[in-house]
Design an enzyme around this catalytic site. Sequence first.
Site, PDB file in Angstrom:
ATOM      1  N   CYS A 154       0.791  -1.227   0.000  1.00 37.81           N
ATOM      2  CA  CYS A 154       0.000   0.000   0.000  1.00 37.81           C
ATOM      3  C   CYS A 154       0.824   1.279   0.000  1.00 37.81           C
ATOM      4  O   CYS A 154       0.251   2.367  -0.031  1.00 37.81           O
ATOM      5  CB  CYS A 154      -0.944  -0.004   1.192  1.00 37.81           C
ATOM      6  SG  CYS A 154      -1.816  -1.572   1.391  1.00 37.81           S
ATOM      7  N   HIS A 288      -4.233   7.837   5.414  1.00 40.83           N
ATOM      8  CA  HIS A 288      -4.331   6.466   4.897  1.00 40.83           C
ATOM      9  C   HIS A 288      -5.725   5.923   5.205  1.00 40.83           C
ATOM     10  O   HIS A 288      -6.360   5.325   4.341  1.00 40.83           O
ATOM     11  CB  HIS A 288      -3.233   5.596   5.504  1.00 40.83           C
ATOM     12  CG  HIS A 288      -3.088   4.274   4.845  1.00 40.83           C
ATOM     13  ND1 HIS A 288      -2.847   4.135   3.487  1.00 40.83           N
ATOM     14  CD2 HIS A 288      -3.148   3.012   5.339  1.00 40.83           C
ATOM     15  CE1 HIS A 288      -2.759   2.855   3.177  1.00 40.83           C
ATOM     16  NE2 HIS A 288      -2.944   2.154   4.285  1.00 40.83           N
ATOM     17  N   HIS A 325      -9.941   0.883  -0.861  1.00 40.07           N
ATOM     18  CA  HIS A 325      -8.492   0.769  -0.776  1.00 40.07           C
ATOM     19  C   HIS A 325      -7.963   0.241  -2.107  1.00 40.07           C
ATOM     20  O   HIS A 325      -8.326  -0.847  -2.551  1.00 40.07           O
ATOM     21  CB  HIS A 325      -8.108  -0.175   0.364  1.00 40.07           C
ATOM     22  CG  HIS A 325      -6.687  -0.047   0.803  1.00 40.07           C
ATOM     23  ND1 HIS A 325      -5.665   0.357  -0.040  1.00 40.07           N
ATOM     24  CD2 HIS A 325      -6.101  -0.265   2.016  1.00 40.07           C
ATOM     25  CE1 HIS A 325      -4.523   0.366   0.628  1.00 40.07           C
ATOM     26  NE2 HIS A 325      -4.768   0.008   1.874  1.00 40.07           N
TER      27      HIS A 325
END
Length: 396
Positions: A154, A288, A325
Amino acid sequence: MAHDVAITGYGVLTAFGFGRQALLDGVFAGRPGFTPVTRFDPTPYRARYAATFEGDGPGIPGVPVRPGVTPGQAEVLLACATEALRMAGTDGGDAPVLLGTNGDHSTAPDFWSVPGSRVAADPRTLDSVPARLPELIARELGLGEPRTAFVNACVAGTNALARGATLIRRGLADTVVCGGAYLVCEDVFAKFDSGRALSTEDAVRPFDARRQGLLHGDGVAVLVLESARRARSRGAEVLGWLAGWGMASDAHHVIQPHPKGDGLAKAAQAALRTANVEPGRIGYVNAHGTGTPLNDVAETAALHQVFGADAPRVPVSSTKSSTGHMLEATGAVEAVITLLALREGLLPPTINGREPDPACDLDYVRDVGRRVPITHALSLNAAFGGVDAALVLERA
């Protein structure tokens, strides 16, 4: 030195479609992108939802989108890179190509379901090798070297941008094409579901007391970075400045973040130092914000470390509440979102909130976007293994 890495172009895809207007109509308007999964049968899994682009929104140039079918990463990357270069008004020359991607695994279930198979029937199976994708994009567009895939989950897209900016600042390149890509597919979905990381709801609720977990989303973004000297010499419009970047690793746990957000705080502080920007000049944080129980508390703690007593006054949002995500693409797509926040003077909201969490005590720009003229913004990303990355963007 803060004004030596210019952003001159970008191409971006999310569940809302292709380009700037899709982001404004989706993310900045506070729309959720989650729908029932149709690209594969979700029956075996706990989770049933994802934020996928099914053609309802601005289309991807040259890429047909069929409901229930995952587009190829290579073709979407090519469309985004082409648009980024068009917007920048350059052919890129011998620019390096740096991409955050773990490869295209959309054909993996078909490949492994064939007993004794050693040769993939679908040529796209070859694209599951991450390094193949920057090579394909560079060849197709006549770009230069190095051609590098960043695979560290990520933070991969963020790391690609940080590396591109480093090449420019060190005088090793005048132009760099960089970004990231992930398109929802069963192979990766199944792994996250088996780890119970995915929400069983049709919503992601970052920083909320009722948050259950994350959901995946389609994301591809490619940006053109140029040295200020190069951009000015050819009269290019500078969309914004990539002023600072930082990376850290707290090595706290294989998958869990450090409970006090130490690694993320160090990455943010390094990015601020690189940019020569004091924390008080940051007017917005694109967090995030995965909507998982551990991440959101840790990230809140990290921001308290970075901003101290001023932390409650800094607007924060998690746009994953809209986009989902996007894994390796996350940092690149969210860099574009942060760039738009600077250019539009509009902070995107964190949506789907139900109940405040006392452990998440910051200003999370709830429900609707907020008109605020800002000059500097911070974008944060974290990944398994305790790796963290941060970018500081500055308005042109």
